[in-house]
Motif scaffolding. Structure first.
Motif, PDB file in Angstrom:
ATOM      1  N   GLY A  94       0.777  -1.237   0.000  1.00 15.14           N
ATOM      2  CA  GLY A  94       0.000   0.000   0.000  1.00 15.14           C
ATOM      3  C   GLY A  94       0.803   1.278   0.000  1.00 15.14           C
ATOM      4  N   LEU A  95       2.112   1.188  -0.158  1.00 18.48           N
ATOM      5  CA  LEU A  95       2.966   2.369  -0.056  1.00 18.48           C
ATOM      6  C   LEU A  95       2.940   3.237  -1.308  1.00 18.48           C
ATOM      7  CD1 LEU A  95       6.092   0.787   1.697  1.00 18.48           C
ATOM      8  CD2 LEU A  95       4.308   2.216   2.741  1.00 18.48           C
ATOM      9  N   ALA A 129      -1.375   2.618   2.663  1.00 24.31           N
ATOM     10  CA  ALA A 129      -0.703   2.225   3.905  1.00 24.31           C
ATOM     11  C   ALA A 129      -0.917   3.259   4.998  1.00 24.31           C
ATOM     12  CB  ALA A 129       0.783   2.025   3.646  1.00 24.31           C
ATOM     13  N   ASP A 130      -0.815   4.544   4.630  1.00 26.66           N
ATOM     14  CA  ASP A 130      -1.047   5.615   5.610  1.00 26.66           C
ATOM     15  C   ASP A 130      -2.430   5.484   6.239  1.00 26.66           C
ATOM     16  OD1 ASP A 130       1.430   6.770   5.083  1.00 26.66           O
ATOM     17  OD2 ASP A 130       0.624   8.110   3.544  1.00 26.66           O
ATOM     18  N   LYS A 131      -3.402   5.188   5.401  1.00 29.91           N
ATOM     19  CA  LYS A 131      -4.802   5.196   5.857  1.00 29.91           C
ATOM     20  C   LYS A 131      -5.149   3.948   6.664  1.00 29.91           C
ATOM     21  CE  LYS A 131      -8.302   7.985   5.629  1.00 29.91           C
ATOM     22  NZ  LYS A 131      -8.183   9.261   6.343  1.00 29.91           N
ATOM     23  N   LEU A 132      -4.589   2.802   6.278  1.00 33.53           N
ATOM     24  CA  LEU A 132      -4.979   1.557   6.931  1.00 33.53           C
ATOM     25  C   LEU A 132      -4.136   1.230   8.163  1.00 33.53           C
ATOM     26  CD1 LEU A 132      -5.757  -0.811   3.913  1.00 33.53           C
ATOM     27  CD2 LEU A 132      -7.267   0.753   5.143  1.00 33.53           C
ATOM     28  N   ASN A 133      -3.009   1.894   8.301  1.00 37.12           N
ATOM     29  CA  ASN A 133      -2.138   1.630   9.454  1.00 37.12           C
ATOM     30  C   ASN A 133      -2.356   2.610  10.596  1.00 37.12           C
ATOM     31  OD1 ASN A 133      -0.854  -0.619   8.335  1.00 37.12           O
ATOM     32  ND2 ASN A 133       0.675   0.633   7.281  1.00 37.12           N
ATOM     33  N   ALA A 134      -3.437   3.349  10.527  1.00 33.90           N
ATOM     34  CA  ALA A 134      -3.785   4.313  11.579  1.00 33.90           C
ATOM     35  C   ALA A 134      -5.307   4.353  11.703  1.00 33.90           C
ATOM     36  CB  ALA A 134      -3.231   5.695  11.223  1.00 33.90           C
ATOM     37  N   PRO A 135      -5.826   4.889  12.812  1.00 30.69           N
ATOM     38  CA  PRO A 135      -7.284   5.051  12.901  1.00 30.69           C
ATOM     39  C   PRO A 135      -7.802   5.818  11.688  1.00 30.69           C
ATOM     40  CG  PRO A 135      -6.271   5.479  15.027  1.00 30.69           C
ATOM     41  CD  PRO A 135      -5.141   5.322  14.040  1.00 30.69           C
ATOM     42  N   VAL A 163      -9.752  -5.797   2.817  1.00 36.11           N
ATOM     43  CA  VAL A 163      -8.403  -5.403   2.420  1.00 36.11           C
ATOM     44  C   VAL A 163      -7.398  -5.764   3.506  1.00 36.11           C
ATOM     45  CG1 VAL A 163      -6.903  -3.490   1.764  1.00 36.11           C
ATOM     46  CG2 VAL A 163      -9.305  -3.489   1.052  1.00 36.11           C
ATOM     47  N   SER A 164      -6.334  -6.422   3.109  1.00 41.93           N
ATOM     48  CA  SER A 164      -5.233  -6.718   4.025  1.00 41.93           C
ATOM     49  C   SER A 164      -3.918  -6.457   3.302  1.00 41.93           C
ATOM     50  CB  SER A 164      -5.291  -8.172   4.509  1.00 41.93           C
ATOM     51  OG  SER A 164      -5.218  -9.072   3.424  1.00 41.93           O
ATOM     52  N   LEU A 165      -3.013  -5.758   3.948  1.00 41.05           N
ATOM     53  CA  LEU A 165      -1.733  -5.420   3.350  1.00 41.05           C
ATOM     54  C   LEU A 165      -0.748  -6.573   3.493  1.00 41.05           C
ATOM     55  CD1 LEU A 165      -1.348  -1.714   4.547  1.00 41.05           C
ATOM     56  CD2 LEU A 165      -2.403  -2.588   2.454  1.00 41.05           C
TER      57      LEU A 165
END
Length: 222
Positions: A94-95, A129-135, A163-165
């Protein structure tokens, strides 16, 4: 006559390929594919630096060869042939995929499918990645309210549940054939096979039939 036979179906002795006009458009779009697929080539980096990022929709900052390519793509789009919509992204880590701007989930950009949430987003160029790795709402300028905002948040949350990274890099794929790349190599193979089947190679016997002399008279296939 020859052109008609080339365009005819293989079962009728033709090559079964599209017209040169269509092939030319396909080869033109190959450049767009390279740009959208983030192939990290020098050419792609220059286009991104000069004309903008590789997010959808693609555009040209000024008249140039790239601008001519974009013009052809838009001309097809005006006729109902949206080739860009078939360039999808398969998310890995997701990067390299823009959460709101890239076409990576569903049939449209998330900023268009969920405009109320996009309006609340502070970092509109954030990656997946930014969006899914944080609230999810941490980068919103305020908390969502009821009504359309709450409804869109629920819909998007449900969409993202699947969705899973992973540790793999994000990559593009062409959804019309299920393959990872867009290639014209199959066309070249078809031409070779068709020439072989129709006995169109420039052998000595074929050249003689066209009143073309050959100095290699000892071998009938030269």
């Amino acid at each position: 006559m020859a052109g008609t036979k080339v365009l005819a179906s293989k079962k009728f002795g033709g090559l079964g390929v599209s017209s040169l006009f269509a092939l030319n458009r396909a080869l033109i779009f190959k450049w767009v594919w390279r740009f959208l697929s983030h192939d990290n080539s020098l050419w792609s980096r220059v286009i991104a630096a000069v004309h903008g990022s590789s997010s959808h929709p693609i555009s040209a900052a000024y008249n140039s060869p790239w601008g001519t390519i974009i013009k052809e793509v838009k001309a097809l789009n005006d006729k109902g042939i949206n080739l860009v919509s078939h360039c999808k992204i398969r998310v890995g880590n997701g990067l390299r995929t823009s959460f709101w701007n890239d076409l990576w989930i569903g049939d449209n950009q998330l900023k268009l499918s969920f405009p109320r949430l996009f309006a609340l987003e502070v970092n509109k160029d954030c990656s997946v990645a930014d969006k899914l790795n944080a609230p999810f709402t941490a980068s919103f300028r305020r908390q969502t309210r009821g009504g359309p905002e709450a409804q869109q948040l629920e819909q998007l949350t449900n969409l993202l549940d699947s969705v899973s990274l992973s540790n793999m890099e994000d990559r593009c794929f062409w959804d019309l054939n299920g393959e990872d790349g867009l290639t014209a190599s199959r066309f070249k193979v078809n031409v070779f096979v068709w020439k072989l089947d129709q006995d169109r190679f420039p052998t000595r016997l074929n050249l003689r039939g066209r009143n073309i002399s050959s100095h290699y008279v000892d071998c009938p296939v030269v």
